[in-house]
Design a protein around this motif. Structure first.
Motif, PDB file in Angstrom:
ATOM      1  N   SER A 420       0.820  -1.216   0.000  1.00  0.00           N
ATOM      2  CA  SER A 420       0.000   0.000   0.000  1.00  0.00           C
ATOM      3  C   SER A 420       0.854   1.266   0.000  1.00  0.00           C
ATOM      4  CB  SER A 420      -0.923   0.005   1.218  1.00  0.00           C
ATOM      5  OG  SER A 420      -0.184   0.124   2.421  1.00  0.00           O
ATOM      6  N   LEU A 421       2.115   1.159   0.439  1.00  0.00           N
ATOM      7  CA  LEU A 421       2.996   2.329   0.490  1.00  0.00           C
ATOM      8  C   LEU A 421       3.795   2.529  -0.801  1.00  0.00           C
ATOM      9  CD1 LEU A 421       4.459   2.047   4.122  1.00  0.00           C
ATOM     10  CD2 LEU A 421       2.711   3.649   3.302  1.00  0.00           C
ATOM     11  N   ILE A 422       4.074   1.446  -1.513  1.00  0.00           N
ATOM     12  CA  ILE A 422       4.910   1.543  -2.719  1.00  0.00           C
ATOM     13  C   ILE A 422       4.382   2.575  -3.720  1.00  0.00           C
ATOM     14  CG2 ILE A 422       5.637   0.261  -4.783  1.00  0.00           C
ATOM     15  CD1 ILE A 422       6.080  -2.170  -3.032  1.00  0.00           C
ATOM     16  N   PRO A 423       3.061   2.631  -4.005  1.00  0.00           N
ATOM     17  CA  PRO A 423       2.572   3.616  -4.981  1.00  0.00           C
ATOM     18  C   PRO A 423       2.666   5.068  -4.504  1.00  0.00           C
ATOM     19  CG  PRO A 423       0.995   1.820  -4.681  1.00  0.00           C
ATOM     20  CD  PRO A 423       1.986   1.718  -3.571  1.00  0.00           C
ATOM     21  N   LEU A 424       2.963   5.285  -3.224  1.00  0.00           N
ATOM     22  CA  LEU A 424       3.017   6.648  -2.678  1.00  0.00           C
ATOM     23  C   LEU A 424       4.434   7.203  -2.650  1.00  0.00           C
ATOM     24  CD1 LEU A 424       0.604   6.141   0.377  1.00  0.00           C
ATOM     25  CD2 LEU A 424       0.042   6.686  -1.996  1.00  0.00           C
ATOM     26  N   VAL A 425       5.406   6.365  -3.012  1.00  0.00           N
ATOM     27  CA  VAL A 425       6.813   6.781  -2.957  1.00  0.00           C
ATOM     28  C   VAL A 425       7.332   6.949  -4.380  1.00  0.00           C
ATOM     29  CG1 VAL A 425       9.137   6.138  -2.176  1.00  0.00           C
ATOM     30  CG2 VAL A 425       7.137   5.570  -0.771  1.00  0.00           C
ATOM     31  N   PRO A 426       7.981   8.076  -4.682  1.00  0.00           N
ATOM     32  CA  PRO A 426       8.492   8.310  -6.037  1.00  0.00           C
ATOM     33  C   PRO A 426       9.458   7.221  -6.490  1.00  0.00           C
ATOM     34  CG  PRO A 426       8.568  10.329  -4.753  1.00  0.00           C
ATOM     35  CD  PRO A 426       8.203   9.233  -3.803  1.00  0.00           C
ATOM     36  N   ILE A 427       9.509   7.017  -7.798  1.00  0.00           N
ATOM     37  CA  ILE A 427      10.398   6.010  -8.374  1.00  0.00           C
ATOM     38  C   ILE A 427      11.839   6.269  -7.950  1.00  0.00           C
ATOM     39  CG2 ILE A 427      11.332   5.124 -10.549  1.00  0.00           C
ATOM     40  CD1 ILE A 427       8.633   5.662 -11.827  1.00  0.00           C
ATOM     41  N   GLU A 428      12.227   7.533  -7.925  1.00  0.00           N
ATOM     42  CA  GLU A 428      13.599   7.898  -7.573  1.00  0.00           C
ATOM     43  C   GLU A 428      13.965   7.501  -6.154  1.00  0.00           C
ATOM     44  OE1 GLU A 428      11.316   9.750  -8.795  1.00  0.00           O
ATOM     45  OE2 GLU A 428      12.000  10.919 -10.527  1.00  0.00           O
ATOM     46  N   LEU A 429      12.942   7.267  -5.319  1.00  0.00           N
ATOM     47  CA  LEU A 429      13.184   6.933  -3.917  1.00  0.00           C
ATOM     48  C   LEU A 429      12.811   5.490  -3.587  1.00  0.00           C
ATOM     49  CD1 LEU A 429      11.882  10.234  -2.251  1.00  0.00           C
ATOM     50  CD2 LEU A 429      14.218   9.626  -2.886  1.00  0.00           C
ATOM     51  N   GLY A 430      12.553   4.675  -4.607  1.00  0.00           N
ATOM     52  CA  GLY A 430      12.304   3.263  -4.373  1.00  0.00           C
ATOM     53  C   GLY A 430      10.873   2.809  -4.503  1.00  0.00           C
ATOM     54  N   GLY A 431       9.964   3.729  -4.870  1.00  0.00           N
ATOM     55  CA  GLY A 431       8.566   3.348  -5.052  1.00  0.00           C
ATOM     56  C   GLY A 431       8.196   3.289  -6.517  1.00  0.00           C
ATOM     57  N   THR A 432       6.915   3.505  -6.802  1.00  0.00           N
ATOM     58  CA  THR A 432       6.443   3.470  -8.194  1.00  0.00           C
ATOM     59  C   THR A 432       5.746   4.756  -8.605  1.00  0.00           C
ATOM     60  OG1 THR A 432       4.352   2.427  -7.490  1.00  0.00           O
ATOM     61  CG2 THR A 432       6.175   0.959  -8.131  1.00  0.00           C
ATOM     62  N   LEU A 433       5.731   5.751  -7.729  1.00  0.00           N
ATOM     63  CA  LEU A 433       5.052   7.011  -8.030  1.00  0.00           C
ATOM     64  C   LEU A 433       5.868   7.832  -9.013  1.00  0.00           C
ATOM     65  CD1 LEU A 433       2.733   9.040  -7.382  1.00  0.00           C
ATOM     66  CD2 LEU A 433       4.211   9.939  -5.561  1.00  0.00           C
ATOM     67  N   ARG A 434       5.205   8.317 -10.051  1.00  0.00           N
ATOM     68  CA  ARG A 434       5.877   9.174 -11.038  1.00  0.00           C
ATOM     69  C   ARG A 434       5.580  10.629 -10.707  1.00  0.00           C
ATOM     70  NH1 ARG A 434       7.927   6.641 -15.416  1.00  0.00           N
ATOM     71  NH2 ARG A 434       7.341   4.453 -15.722  1.00  0.00           N
ATOM     72  N   VAL A 435       6.615  11.381 -10.429  1.00  0.00           N
ATOM     73  CA  VAL A 435       6.484  12.811 -10.147  1.00  0.00           C
ATOM     74  C   VAL A 435       7.471  13.560 -11.027  1.00  0.00           C
ATOM     75  CG1 VAL A 435       5.658  12.542  -7.787  1.00  0.00           C
ATOM     76  CG2 VAL A 435       8.103  12.600  -8.224  1.00  0.00           C
ATOM     77  N   SER A 436       7.173  14.811 -11.276  1.00  0.00           N
ATOM     78  CA  SER A 436       8.027  15.587 -12.173  1.00  0.00           C
ATOM     79  C   SER A 436       9.395  15.829 -11.578  1.00  0.00           C
ATOM     80  CB  SER A 436       7.356  16.924 -12.501  1.00  0.00           C
ATOM     81  OG  SER A 436       7.079  17.638 -11.297  1.00  0.00           O
ATOM     82  N   GLN A 437       9.427  16.063 -10.281  1.00  0.00           N
ATOM     83  CA  GLN A 437      10.714  16.350  -9.656  1.00  0.00           C
ATOM     84  C   GLN A 437      10.652  16.002  -8.187  1.00  0.00           C
ATOM     85  OE1 GLN A 437      11.964  20.413  -9.982  1.00  0.00           O
ATOM     86  NE2 GLN A 437      14.008  20.032  -9.200  1.00  0.00           N
ATOM     87  N   VAL A 438      11.679  15.373  -7.713  1.00  0.00           N
ATOM     88  CA  VAL A 438      11.807  15.041  -6.290  1.00  0.00           C
ATOM     89  C   VAL A 438      13.039  15.737  -5.763  1.00  0.00           C
ATOM     90  CG1 VAL A 438      12.113  13.234  -4.595  1.00  0.00           C
ATOM     91  CG2 VAL A 438      10.713  12.809  -6.603  1.00  0.00           C
ATOM     92  N   THR A 439      12.852  16.594  -4.810  1.00  0.00           N
ATOM     93  CA  THR A 439      13.972  17.347  -4.248  1.00  0.00           C
ATOM     94  C   THR A 439      14.484  16.635  -3.018  1.00  0.00           C
ATOM     95  OG1 THR A 439      12.983  19.398  -5.023  1.00  0.00           O
ATOM     96  CG2 THR A 439      14.704  19.573  -3.355  1.00  0.00           C
ATOM     97  N   ARG A 440      15.761  16.264  -3.055  1.00  0.00           N
ATOM     98  CA  ARG A 440      16.370  15.615  -1.898  1.00  0.00           C
ATOM     99  C   ARG A 440      16.783  16.664  -0.874  1.00  0.00           C
ATOM    100  NH1 ARG A 440      18.217  10.411  -1.981  1.00  0.00           N
ATOM    101  NH2 ARG A 440      17.908   9.255  -3.902  1.00  0.00           N
ATOM    102  N   PRO A 441      16.496  16.453   0.389  1.00  0.00           N
ATOM    103  CA  PRO A 441      16.913  17.400   1.400  1.00  0.00           C
ATOM    104  C   PRO A 441      18.428  17.364   1.585  1.00  0.00           C
ATOM    105  CG  PRO A 441      15.998  15.460   2.432  1.00  0.00           C
ATOM    106  CD  PRO A 441      15.787  15.301   0.955  1.00  0.00           C
ATOM    107  N   ALA A 442      18.949  18.486   1.955  1.00  0.00           N
ATOM    108  CA  ALA A 442      20.389  18.523   2.243  1.00  0.00           C
ATOM    109  C   ALA A 442      20.650  17.831   3.567  1.00  0.00           C
ATOM    110  CB  ALA A 442      20.853  19.974   2.322  1.00  0.00           C
ATOM    111  N   PRO A 443      21.663  16.963   3.626  1.00  0.00           N
ATOM    112  CA  PRO A 443      21.983  16.265   4.885  1.00  0.00           C
ATOM    113  C   PRO A 443      22.280  17.259   5.990  1.00  0.00           C
ATOM    114  CG  PRO A 443      23.169  15.288   3.049  1.00  0.00           C
ATOM    115  CD  PRO A 443      22.574  16.570   2.552  1.00  0.00           C
ATOM    116  N   PRO A 444      21.840  16.985   7.202  1.00  0.00           N
ATOM    117  CA  PRO A 444      22.140  17.903   8.319  1.00  0.00           C
ATOM    118  C   PRO A 444      23.628  17.937   8.599  1.00  0.00           C
ATOM    119  CG  PRO A 444      21.192  15.840   9.126  1.00  0.00           C
ATOM    120  CD  PRO A 444      21.089  15.802   7.630  1.00  0.00           C
TER     121      PRO A 444
END
Length: 447
Positions: A420-444
Motif C-alpha cells: 500500500s505504500l509503494i505507490p506513494l513513494v516516487p520512483i527515484e526513492l524506491g517506489g512506483t510514483l511518477r512525479v516531475s521532480q523530487v527534491t532531496r533534502p540537504a543532509p544535516p
C-alpha cells in the motif's frame, strides 16, 4: 531418472524381438527338403544318401546366428548402460558443482555486505559465535578503544538501556558505530548474544550490517556500519524538528522500514519478531535510506515459545495484547510500525506528558481525528503541511489506523502495508510514483 528408464526399457524390448521371431521361424525349415545345388553333384549325392546331414548344417547355422545376436545384444546393452551411467555421473557432478558455486557466492556476498571491508577484516580473526550459521570477526578491544578515543563523550551517538553507542574511526576511510554493553547482569549478556546471533545470519538492505564484536572484562561491544544521519528519532524530535524530512522522504523511510520488517516476518526461517521497533532504532544513512537496528530483544523462536519470554519493549510502541496478556506475534511489530507512521505524519512523540502524572499516547490522541478528513490536513506536522497530495495523506492515515487497531486480527500483515505504500513513494526513492521532480533534502550538518 524415470525419464531415462523409459527409453532403456523400450530399447531392450525392441532388441529382444528378433530372438523371439527366430525361435518361431526355426521349425519352418523343412526337414525333408534338403537344399540342393544344381551345379554340385557331390551335394546332390550326399543329400540323396544322408538327408540328416543337411538338416544338421541348417540347425548349426541358426545356432551360430542366435549366439551372435545374443552377443550383440549383450554388447549393445552394456554400451547403453555405460552411456546412461556416464550421463548420470555428469549430471550429479554438475549439480554438486553448481550447488557449491552458489554456496560460495552466497558466502562471498555475506562478506561484502554493507561496506567493502575485506582489507580491514583481514587484520582480525574470525570466530564462531553463538549462531550456527554466522561467523563474526573478533576485533581487539585496544583497537576499539583507540578508534573511539578511549570512548570519549564527544563520540557518543546515542544511549540505550545497557550502554552507549560511539562513533569510531577504525581505519583512514572507515567509520563505524560501536555499541558498548555493560554486561553486569544476565539480561545484557543475553541481549548481546541474541543480537550477534541474529545479525550474523541476516543480510538485507534495510537491516543494519554487523561488522564485528569484542569482549573485554564485563563489557561487550558490537560494531556496526555507521549510519551518517543518525536515528529517525533525532531527525523528527531533535533540534531540526523534522525539517530535513519532506513528505516524500518520510514515505521513503516508512517504505524502507516496512521492507525490513517484511524480510524478518516473511523471509526469515524461523520468523523474526523485532519486538522493539521505534524511531530510535530506525537509522538513516547519507542518502536517507532507513535500516532497522538493535536486535537485542528480537525473538526468533517458534510461536509455542513466545508466551514464555520476558515482557520487554518501549512505552508507546508496545501492542496492547502483548502489554496486557503477553501475547507476542508479528502483529505486535505491525502495531509499533503504525506508531512510527503516526510520528511521521504528525511530528509528535509516541507518548507526551499532559501533566506531571498524566501522559497521552499518540494513538489515543490521533485516532478520533484520523478518520475525519476535514481535520486531518490541519493536524499533520507543520513542516510538511500542504506539501502532499491529500489523497495520499488519507491513504497513509488509513494504513496507520489499521496498524494500531487494538485487536491484532484486524491489523494487516506487513506485506500488505508494504504494497500500500509503494505507490506513494516516487520512483527515484524506491517506489512506483511518477512525479516531475523530487527534491532531496540537504543532509544535516555533522558534529
Amino acid at each position: 531418472m524415470k525419464l531415462l528408464l523409459v527409453p532403456v526399457l523400450l530399447f531392450l524390448l525392441f532388441l529382444s524381438k528378433p530372438i523371439w521371431v527366430g525361435a518361431t521361424q526355426q521349425p519352418l525349415v523343412p526337414v525333408s527338403s534338403p537344399l540342393v545345388s544344381p551345379t554340385s553333384p557331390i551335394s546332390t549325392t550326399m543329400a540323396a544318401f544322408s538327408p540328416g546331414i543337411q538338416v544338421g548344417i541348417e540347425e548349426q547355422h541358426h545356432m551360430d546366428t542366435h549366439k551372435k545376436m545374443i552377443i550383440a545384444l549383450v554388447a549393445a546393452s552394456s554400451a547403453l548402460v555405460v552411456i546412461i551411467l556416464s550421463f548420470l555421473f555428469l549430471w550429479i557432478y554438475h549439480w554438486k558443482f553448481s550447488h557449491k558455486s552458489h554456496k560460495r557466492s552466497a558466502q562471498s556476498s555475506a562478506v561484502e555486505k554493507g561496506l567493502a571491508l575485506a582489507p580491514f577484516f583481514s587484520k582480525f580473526s574470525s570466530i564462531k559465535m553463538v549462531g550456527k550459521k554466522g561467523s563474526v570477526p573478533l576485533i581487539e578491544y585496544k583497537l576499539l578503544e583507540k578508534a573511539t578515543d578511549n570512548f570519549r563523550d564527544s563520540n557518543v551517538l546515542g544511549e540505550g538501556g545497557f550502554g552507549c553507542v560511539y562513533k569510531a574511526r577504525l581505519d583512514d576511510n572507515l567509520y563505524a558505530a560501536v555499541k558498548k554493553l555493560n554486561c553486569e547482569n544476565h539480561d545484557a549478556e543475553r541481549e548481546f548474544e541474541n543480537e550477534i546471533d541474529l545479525l550474523s545470519k541476516i543480510q538485507h538492505p534495510n537491516i543494519i550490517s554487523l561488522l564485528g564484536c569484542s569482549i573485554h572484562c564485563e563489557s561487550r561491544f558490537i560494531v556496526y556500519e555507521l549510519m551518517q544521519i543518525g536515528s529517525l528519532e533525532t531527525q523528527l524530535h531533535g533540534p531540526s524538528h523534522g525539517s530535513a524530512l519532506t513528505w516524500h522522504m518520510r514515505m521513503k523511510v516508512a517504505l524502507d522500514t516496512a521492507r525490513g520488517l517484511e524480510y524478518l516476518h516473511e523471509h526469515c526461517n524461523p520468523q523474526v519478531i523485532h519486538r522493539d521497533l521505534k524511531t530510535s532504532n530506525i537509522l538513516l544513512d547519507s542518502d536517507f535510506n532507513a535500516k532497522l537496528s538493535d536486535f537485542g530483544l528480537a525473538v526468533s523462536n517458534g510461536a509455542q515459545n513466545r508466551n514464555n519470554i520476558k515482557l520487554s519493549g518501549t512505552l508507546g510502541y508496545v501492542a496492547p495484547e502483548y502489554l496486557l496478556d503477553g501475547k507476542l506475534t508479528d502483529k505486535s511489530d505491525v502495531y509499533a510500525f503504525g506508531v512510527v507512521l503516526l510520528e511521521l505524519l504528525f511530528g509528535r512523540r509516541p507518548v507526551e506528558k499532559l501533566a506531571p502524572s498524566q501522559c497521552q499516547s499518540i494513538v489515543t490522541w490521533a485516532m478520533p481525528q484520523l478518520t475525519d478528513r476535514s481535520k486531518l490536513p490541519n493536524i499533520v506536522d507543520p513542516v510538511i503541511k500542504d506539501t502532499m497530495d491529500l489523497k495520499h495523506l488519507y491513504q497513509v492515515a488509513a494504513v496507520a489506523v489499521l496498524c494500531v487497531q487494538p485487536e491484532p486480527s484486524y491489523r494487516p500483515l506487513i506485506t500488505d502495508v508494504l504494497h500500500s505504500l509503494i505507490p506513494l513513494v516516487p520512483i527515484e526513492l524506491g517506489g512506483t510514483l511518477r512525479v516531475s521532480q523530487v527534491t532531496r533534502p540537504a543532509p544535516p550538518a555533522q558534529h
